[in-house]
Motif scaffolding. Structure first.
Motif, PDB file in Angstrom:
ATOM      1  N   ARG A   1       1.127  -1.346   0.074  1.00 45.51           N
ATOM      2  CA  ARG A   1      -0.017   0.207   0.079  1.00 45.51           C
ATOM      3  C   ARG A   1       0.698   1.228  -0.065  1.00 45.51           C
ATOM      4  O   ARG A   1       1.994   1.326   1.535  1.00 45.51           O
ATOM      5  CB  ARG A   1      -0.887  -0.389   1.227  1.00 45.51           C
ATOM      6  N   VAL A   2       0.736   2.170  -1.443  1.00 45.74           N
ATOM      7  CA  VAL A   2       1.962   2.790  -1.807  1.00 45.74           C
ATOM      8  C   VAL A   2       1.412   4.297  -0.451  1.00 45.74           C
ATOM      9  O   VAL A   2       0.082   4.998  -0.460  1.00 45.74           O
ATOM     10  CB  VAL A   2       2.263   3.316  -2.249  1.00 45.74           C
ATOM     11  N   PRO A   3       2.272   4.564   0.466  1.00 44.03           N
ATOM     12  CA  PRO A   3       2.101   5.955   1.699  1.00 44.03           C
ATOM     13  C   PRO A   3       2.218   7.307   0.880  1.00 44.03           C
ATOM     14  O   PRO A   3       2.693   7.789  -0.097  1.00 44.03           O
ATOM     15  CB  PRO A   3       2.782   6.094   3.013  1.00 44.03           C
ATOM     16  N   ILE A   4       1.095   7.533   0.606  1.00 43.57           N
ATOM     17  CA  ILE A   4       0.317   8.936   0.233  1.00 43.57           C
ATOM     18  C   ILE A   4      -0.113   9.979   1.609  1.00 43.57           C
ATOM     19  O   ILE A   4      -1.072   9.208   1.866  1.00 43.57           O
ATOM     20  CB  ILE A   4      -0.470   9.028  -1.124  1.00 43.57           C
ATOM     21  N   ASP A   5       0.210  10.780   1.654  1.00 47.87           N
ATOM     22  CA  ASP A   5      -0.715  11.753   2.701  1.00 47.87           C
ATOM     23  C   ASP A   5      -2.206  12.196   2.537  1.00 47.87           C
ATOM     24  O   ASP A   5      -2.183  12.519   1.334  1.00 47.87           O
ATOM     25  CB  ASP A   5       0.089  13.106   2.592  1.00 47.87           C
ATOM     26  N   ARG A   6      -2.840  11.568   3.176  1.00 50.44           N
ATOM     27  CA  ARG A   6      -3.952  12.164   3.529  1.00 50.44           C
ATOM     28  C   ARG A   6      -4.973  11.641   1.971  1.00 50.44           C
ATOM     29  O   ARG A   6      -6.056  11.910   1.489  1.00 50.44           O
ATOM     30  CB  ARG A   6      -4.510  14.195   3.862  1.00 50.44           C
ATOM     31  N   VAL A   7      -4.629   9.919   1.470  1.00 49.17           N
ATOM     32  CA  VAL A   7      -4.896   9.740   0.590  1.00 49.17           C
ATOM     33  C   VAL A   7      -5.231   8.018   0.382  1.00 49.17           C
ATOM     34  O   VAL A   7      -4.360   7.897   1.338  1.00 49.17           O
ATOM     35  CB  VAL A   7      -4.284   9.806  -0.906  1.00 49.17           C
ATOM     36  N   GLN A   8      -5.930   7.793   0.693  1.00 48.61           N
ATOM     37  CA  GLN A   8      -6.816   6.409   0.444  1.00 48.61           C
ATOM     38  C   GLN A   8      -6.210   5.209  -0.883  1.00 48.61           C
ATOM     39  O   GLN A   8      -6.523   5.809  -1.952  1.00 48.61           O
ATOM     40  CB  GLN A   8      -8.385   6.060   1.071  1.00 48.61           C
TER      41      GLN A   8
ATOM     42  N   ALA B   1      11.167 -13.928  -6.892  1.00 50.89           N
ATOM     43  CA  ALA B   1       9.515 -14.387  -6.380  1.00 50.89           C
ATOM     44  C   ALA B   1       9.615 -13.150  -5.318  1.00 50.89           C
ATOM     45  O   ALA B   1       8.458 -11.777  -5.645  1.00 50.89           O
ATOM     46  CB  ALA B   1       8.694 -14.991  -6.201  1.00 50.89           C
ATOM     47  N   LEU B   2      10.565 -13.227  -4.537  1.00 50.40           N
ATOM     48  CA  LEU B   2      10.146 -12.322  -3.830  1.00 50.40           C
ATOM     49  C   LEU B   2      10.582 -10.474  -3.808  1.00 50.40           C
ATOM     50  O   LEU B   2       9.596  -9.220  -3.506  1.00 50.40           O
ATOM     51  CB  LEU B   2      10.633 -11.452  -2.044  1.00 50.40           C
ATOM     52  N   GLN B   3      11.343 -10.428  -4.767  1.00 55.26           N
ATOM     53  CA  GLN B   3      12.708  -9.225  -5.356  1.00 55.26           C
ATOM     54  C   GLN B   3      11.319  -8.833  -6.817  1.00 55.26           C
ATOM     55  O   GLN B   3      11.334  -7.457  -6.332  1.00 55.26           O
ATOM     56  CB  GLN B   3      13.437  -9.448  -5.694  1.00 55.26           C
ATOM     57  N   ARG B   4      10.655  -9.125  -7.032  1.00 55.79           N
ATOM     58  CA  ARG B   4       9.943  -9.278  -8.392  1.00 55.79           C
ATOM     59  C   ARG B   4       8.380  -8.258  -7.846  1.00 55.79           C
ATOM     60  O   ARG B   4       7.253  -8.191  -8.633  1.00 55.79           O
ATOM     61  CB  ARG B   4       9.688 -10.695  -9.599  1.00 55.79           C
ATOM     62  N   ALA B   5       8.262  -9.168  -6.331  1.00 54.61           N
ATOM     63  CA  ALA B   5       6.607  -8.515  -6.042  1.00 54.61           C
ATOM     64  C   ALA B   5       6.619  -7.276  -6.251  1.00 54.61           C
ATOM     65  O   ALA B   5       5.138  -6.888  -6.950  1.00 54.61           O
ATOM     66  CB  ALA B   5       6.320  -8.847  -4.368  1.00 54.61           C
ATOM     67  N   PRO B   6       6.858  -6.777  -6.504  1.00 53.27           N
ATOM     68  CA  PRO B   6       6.751  -4.911  -6.168  1.00 53.27           C
ATOM     69  C   PRO B   6       6.301  -4.856  -7.832  1.00 53.27           C
ATOM     70  O   PRO B   6       5.367  -3.848  -8.159  1.00 53.27           O
ATOM     71  CB  PRO B   6       8.165  -3.922  -6.377  1.00 53.27           C
ATOM     72  N   LEU B   7       7.215  -5.283  -8.542  1.00 51.75           N
ATOM     73  CA  LEU B   7       6.724  -4.925  -9.882  1.00 51.75           C
ATOM     74  C   LEU B   7       5.089  -5.732 -10.378  1.00 51.75           C
ATOM     75  O   LEU B   7       4.719  -5.226 -11.164  1.00 51.75           O
ATOM     76  CB  LEU B   7       7.703  -5.638 -10.865  1.00 51.75           C
TER      77      LEU B   7
ATOM     78  N   SER C   1       0.459   4.987  -7.894  1.00 54.05           N
ATOM     79  CA  SER C   1       0.963   4.122  -7.105  1.00 54.05           C
ATOM     80  C   SER C   1       1.891   3.211  -7.555  1.00 54.05           C
ATOM     81  O   SER C   1       3.041   2.867  -7.156  1.00 54.05           O
ATOM     82  CB  SER C   1      -0.442   3.672  -6.464  1.00 54.05           C
ATOM     83  N   ALA C   2       1.219   2.745  -9.028  1.00 58.46           N
ATOM     84  CA  ALA C   2       2.039   1.681 -10.058  1.00 58.46           C
ATOM     85  C   ALA C   2       3.839   2.229 -10.006  1.00 58.46           C
ATOM     86  O   ALA C   2       4.753   1.784 -10.062  1.00 58.46           O
ATOM     87  CB  ALA C   2       1.496   1.812 -11.042  1.00 58.46           C
ATOM     88  N   ASP C   3       3.448   3.576 -10.011  1.00 58.86           N
ATOM     89  CA  ASP C   3       5.378   4.404 -10.302  1.00 58.86           C
ATOM     90  C   ASP C   3       6.152   3.852  -9.509  1.00 58.86           C
ATOM     91  O   ASP C   3       7.210   3.657  -9.331  1.00 58.86           O
ATOM     92  CB  ASP C   3       5.115   5.874 -10.854  1.00 58.86           C
ATOM     93  N   ARG C   4       5.228   4.305  -8.303  1.00 60.38           N
ATOM     94  CA  ARG C   4       6.171   4.092  -6.921  1.00 60.38           C
ATOM     95  C   ARG C   4       6.850   2.347  -6.595  1.00 60.38           C
ATOM     96  O   ARG C   4       7.706   2.661  -6.333  1.00 60.38           O
ATOM     97  CB  ARG C   4       5.703   4.575  -6.035  1.00 60.38           C
ATOM     98  N   LEU C   5       5.277   2.270  -6.685  1.00 51.36           N
ATOM     99  CA  LEU C   5       5.961   0.276  -6.471  1.00 51.36           C
ATOM    100  C   LEU C   5       6.546  -0.253  -7.701  1.00 51.36           C
ATOM    101  O   LEU C   5       8.341  -1.129  -7.648  1.00 51.36           O
ATOM    102  CB  LEU C   5       4.859  -0.229  -6.492  1.00 51.36           C
TER     103      LEU C   5
ATOM    104  N   CYS D   1       9.736   0.878  -3.994  1.00 49.83           N
ATOM    105  CA  CYS D   1       9.382   1.805  -2.514  1.00 49.83           C
ATOM    106  C   CYS D   1       9.010   1.244  -1.250  1.00 49.83           C
ATOM    107  O   CYS D   1       8.885  -0.096  -1.187  1.00 49.83           O
ATOM    108  CB  CYS D   1       8.166   2.570  -2.813  1.00 49.83           C
ATOM    109  N   ALA D   2       9.241   1.585  -0.248  1.00 47.14           N
ATOM    110  CA  ALA D   2       9.104   1.269   0.989  1.00 47.14           C
ATOM    111  C   ALA D   2       7.512   1.080   0.594  1.00 47.14           C
ATOM    112  O   ALA D   2       7.005   1.685   1.614  1.00 47.14           O
ATOM    113  CB  ALA D   2      10.056   1.411   2.309  1.00 47.14           C
ATOM    114  N   CYS D   3       7.086   0.368   0.349  1.00 41.46           N
ATOM    115  CA  CYS D   3       5.196  -0.266   0.470  1.00 41.46           C
ATOM    116  C   CYS D   3       4.940  -1.153   0.972  1.00 41.46           C
ATOM    117  O   CYS D   3       3.684  -1.297   0.503  1.00 41.46           O
ATOM    118  CB  CYS D   3       5.369   0.265  -0.686  1.00 41.46           C
ATOM    119  N   ALA D   4       5.901  -1.698   1.520  1.00 45.02           N
ATOM    120  CA  ALA D   4       4.915  -3.132   1.802  1.00 45.02           C
ATOM    121  C   ALA D   4       5.105  -3.144   3.266  1.00 45.02           C
ATOM    122  O   ALA D   4       5.069  -2.863   4.325  1.00 45.02           O
ATOM    123  CB  ALA D   4       6.094  -4.571   1.987  1.00 45.02           C
TER     124      ALA D   4
END
Length: 212
Positions: A93-100, A114-120, A143-147, A151-154
Motif C-alpha cells: 500500500r503506497v503511502p501518500i499523505d491524506r490519500v486512501q 519471486a519476492l524481489q519481483r513482487a513490487p513490479l 501508486s504503480a510508478d512508486r511500486l 518503494c518502501a510500500c510493504a
C-alpha cells in the motif's frame, strides 16, 4: 377403509422424508471464519493484545501468520527479517499523505526472485485500471510508478512458520505485530487485513482529501 388410505399414505411419505434426512444429512457448507488482522473499528491496543496471545499459543507445528510493520518497508527489508520464515504473500500500500491508496496483495513462491519481483507485479496490477483522468486513476498511476521504483510500500506479509520462528520475527524493530492462526488453518481459506501504520488508536479509514 378408503377414508383411512390417504392418511396412511401421508404418514408413510412423512416417515420416508424423515428417514432420508437421517440417513443422508445435508453436509455443512465449506465456510471458514479464520481471519488475520484487526476488525474495522477495533481499538489498536485490543488487536495488539490478541495478536500477542495468538503468538504465545503457537507451538512447533507450522502456522500461518500476519506480520504487520511499524512503517512500510521494501522487499529487501522483508527478505532480511529474522526467523527464516516462508513468505507467502506481500501486502503493498503506497503511502501518500491524506490519500486512501489501494491495497495490493501479491503471492510469492519460495524462490528469492519471486519476492524481489513482487513490487513490479503489484505495479502491473495497478496499471490496468490506471487509465483515465479521474482521481482514482491518478492514485492508481502514482501508486504503480512508486511500486515499480521499489518503494518502501510493504505494510504486511503473510508467512508460515513455527511458534519459535514467529516469536523471533516479532522481535525485529520494524515489526509492529505478529498474529498467528491455529496450525490447522488452511491456505486460501482465511481472510487477511493488515494493521496499517496510520492505525494509531482505532482501526478506521483515515482522511482522503489529499492529492496524489
Amino acid at each position: 377403509m378408503t377414508r383411512i388410505l390417504p392418511w396412511v399414505a401421508t404418514a408413510a411419505l412423512a416417515l420416508a422424508v424423515l428417514l432420508a434426512g437421517v440417513l443422508n444429512p445435508v453436509r455443512p457448507a465449506s465456510v471458514r471464519t479464520d481471519a488475520l488482522g484487526p476488525d474495522n473499528g477495533e481499538p489498536v491496543q485490543d488487536y495488539l493484545g490478541r495478536a500477542g496471545v495468538s503468538l504465545g499459543e503457537r507451538g512447533p507445528e507450522p502456522s500461518w501468520a500476519l506480520v504487520s510493520f511499524v512503517e512500510p518497508v521494501d522487499v529487501a527489508a522483508v527478505a532480511a527479517l529474522p526467523g527464516d520464515l516462508r513468505v507467502a504473500h506481500v501486502l503493498f500500500r503506497v503511502p501518500i499523505d491524506r490519500v486512501q491508496t489501494p491495497l495490493v496483495t501479491v503471492a510469492v513462491s519460495a524462490h528469492p526472485e519471486a519476492l524481489q519481483r513482487a513490487p513490479l507485479v503489484a505495479a502491473g496490477r495497478l496499471r490496468g485500471p490506471a487509465a483515465g483522468h479521474d482521481r482514482a486513476a491518478r492514485i492508481a498511476a502514482v501508486s504503480a510508478d512508486r511500486l515499480a521504483a521499489d518503494c518502501a510500500c510493504a505494510v504486511g506479509i503473510v508467512v508460515r512458520g513455527t511458534g519459535e520462528q514467529l516469536r523471533e520475527v516479532a522481535t525485529a524493530s520494524q515489526v509492529r505485530a505478529v498474529e498467528a492462526l491455529p496450525s490447522d488453518a488452511v491456505a486460501g481459506r482465511f481472510s487477511v487485513r493488515p494493521l496499517l501504520p496510520e492505525h494509531i488508536d482505532t482501526v478506521a479509514p483515515g482522511p482522503d482529501d489529499g492529492q496524489p
